[in-house]
Structures are given as structure tokens and as C-alpha cells.
Design a protein around this motif. Structure first.
Motif, mmCIF file in Angstrom:
data_model
loop_
_atom_site.group_PDB
_atom_site.id
_atom_site.type_symbol
_atom_site.label_atom_id
_atom_site.label_comp_id
_atom_site.label_asym_id
_atom_site.label_seq_id
_atom_site.Cartn_x
_atom_site.Cartn_y
_atom_site.Cartn_z
ATOM 1 N N PRO A 274 11.137 21.824 9.313
ATOM 2 C CA PRO A 274 10.250 21.494 8.193
ATOM 3 C C PRO A 274 8.791 21.916 8.412
ATOM 4 O O PRO A 274 8.061 22.122 7.456
ATOM 5 C CB PRO A 274 10.364 19.980 8.074
ATOM 6 N N ASP A 275 8.362 22.026 9.652
ATOM 7 C CA ASP A 275 7.014 22.485 9.946
ATOM 8 C C ASP A 275 6.978 23.964 10.306
ATOM 9 O O ASP A 275 6.012 24.455 10.882
ATOM 10 C CB ASP A 275 6.400 21.652 11.087
ATOM 11 N N ARG B 8 6.902 16.987 11.422
ATOM 12 C CA ARG B 8 8.151 16.759 10.698
ATOM 13 C C ARG B 8 9.316 17.393 11.457
ATOM 14 O O ARG B 8 9.234 18.538 11.911
ATOM 15 C CB ARG B 8 8.058 17.335 9.290
ATOM 16 N N TRP B 9 10.387 16.637 11.572
ATOM 17 C CA TRP B 9 11.580 17.071 12.292
ATOM 18 C C TRP B 9 12.766 17.048 11.338
ATOM 19 O O TRP B 9 12.813 16.259 10.398
ATOM 20 C CB TRP B 9 11.865 16.137 13.474
ATOM 21 N N ARG B 10 13.738 17.913 11.640
ATOM 22 C CA ARG B 10 14.985 17.950 10.868
ATOM 23 C C ARG B 10 16.130 17.522 11.776
ATOM 24 O O ARG B 10 16.303 18.051 12.862
ATOM 25 C CB ARG B 10 15.235 19.354 10.336
ATOM 26 N N GLN C 122 21.451 17.286 6.288
ATOM 27 C CA GLN C 122 20.210 17.512 7.020
ATOM 28 C C GLN C 122 19.188 16.487 6.534
ATOM 29 O O GLN C 122 18.976 16.359 5.326
ATOM 30 C CB GLN C 122 19.684 18.932 6.805
ATOM 31 N N SER D 262 15.213 14.682 7.039
ATOM 32 C CA SER D 262 13.862 14.909 7.544
ATOM 33 C C SER D 262 13.263 13.590 7.985
ATOM 34 O O SER D 262 13.423 12.568 7.327
ATOM 35 C CB SER D 262 12.980 15.510 6.448
ATOM 36 N N LYS E 129 9.591 12.013 10.277
ATOM 37 C CA LYS E 129 8.246 12.344 10.730
ATOM 38 C C LYS E 129 7.968 11.626 12.036
ATOM 39 O O LYS E 129 8.180 10.408 12.153
ATOM 40 C CB LYS E 129 7.225 11.936 9.673
#
Length: 182
Positions: free
Chosen positions: A124-125, A156-158, A175, A177, A179
């Protein structure tokens, strides 16, 4: 005079035989047309065939209403399952991520799914190659799946997950998301 009387009789006989062939051919064409129409009607009634929308839109309304409509696309049973993060934020560093698998048809969690694939990255980043370590942990709540994660930096991580649900064929994939905050 007998030759004159024979000539028109012979001509009339020739006309009759040509007329019979024409009538036989016309009858054969009508029978074939009837059988083709009956077969097409049977196929339409059974739903084996459907009339394309472009054709149906040009037909008079009473005729179009009589024709079978193309059924709406079916939704796969697997599309009715979804993972959900219990907390969309976590502290950066070592963190426990908890997710639940929901069956949206009955609004209940699925407790006995087998999660066989998981991945944590910063897509996401814009950093999909920046991954975090992720390992499953035991959970005390039914239908909740826990993972020990190393969120090495803020952002932000997935979380990508794949699971097998008992009684369903195929794989549930999702998936999520989250933070990571300080």
C-alpha cells in the motif's frame, strides 16, 4: 381430331406431374421449417439457449417478454467469505494481528478453516518487496486467527491470506490493509 384431343391431355398430364413435384418440395420445406421452429422453441423454453440482448432489444415488447431472459451471473460460494481485521492499527515492531473469517451469507465466523498461505508486505505504500515476518499463533476465540508479525517500520501494510473452508471447493483469498503506528 383425335390427335388434337390427345395433345392437350398430354400437356395437362405433364403440368400435373410438375405441379406434384412443386407441392412435394413445398411440403418438405414446410415440415422442415416446422421441426426447426419446434426445436428452437423447445431449446428456448428449457433455457438451453438464450436470445442475445442486442436481438431482444429490437423485438416488440410482447415478443421480448415471452422470450427467456439470460440468467444473472451466479456468485461463487467462495465470494461470500471474507477476512476481517479485528484492529486496523498495530504498533510497529512485534505485534499480534488478529483476523476472523466471515461467511457473509449467514453472518457467522468460520472456526475450522485451514489458512495455508499468508504474506505481509508494504505494497500500500508502494514497497511490495518490503516484507515482514509472519507466523501463526494460537487463538482462544473461535473463528479468530492470530499471527505474530514483525512490522519493521511505520506505514501501511498489506496482509494477504489464503484459506480452505471445509465443505467448499476452491480457495478463499483476501488482502487486508493495516497501519503500523509508533
Amino acid at each position: 381430331m383425335s390427335s388434337r384431343e390427345e395433345f392437350p391431355a398430354a400437356l395437362q398430364e405433364e403440368r400435373r406431374s410438375a405441379g406434384r413435384g412443386t407441392w412435394l418440395l413445398l411440403g418438405l420445406v414446410l415440415v422442415m421449417g416446422f421441426l426447426g421452429g419446434a426445436g428452437a422453441g423447445y431449446g428456448l423454453a428449457r433455457g438451453a439457449w438464450s436470445v442475445p440482448g442486442a436481438v431482444a432489444s429490437r423485438l416488440p415488447e410482447p415478443v421480448a417478454a415471452w422470450l427467456p431472459r439470460r440468467p444473472p451471473p451466479t456468485v461463487s460460494a467462495l465470494e461470500e467469505y471474507a477476512f476481517e481485521l479485528l484492529s486496523p492499527e498495530a504498533k510497529s515492531g512485534e505485534a499480534t494481528l488478529k483476523v476472523r473469517l466471515l461467511d457473509r451469507r449467514i453472518a457467522k465466523t468460520v472456526a475450522d478453516a485451514l489458512i495455508f498461505a499468508s504474506r505481509l508486505d508494504m505494497a500500500p505504500d508502494g514497497m511490495p518487496t518490503m516484507t515482514g515476518k509472519l507466523r501463526p499463533e494460537a487463538s482462544t476465540e473461535p473463528g479468530v486467527y492470530a499471527f505474530r508479525a514483525n512490522l519493521s517500520m511505520e506505514g501501511r501494510w498489506r496482509l494477504s491470506l489464503a484459506a480452505k473452508v471445509p465443505g467448499e471447493t476452491g480457495t478463499v483469498q483476501d488482502q487486508l490493509s493495516l497501519k503500523a503506528v509508533e
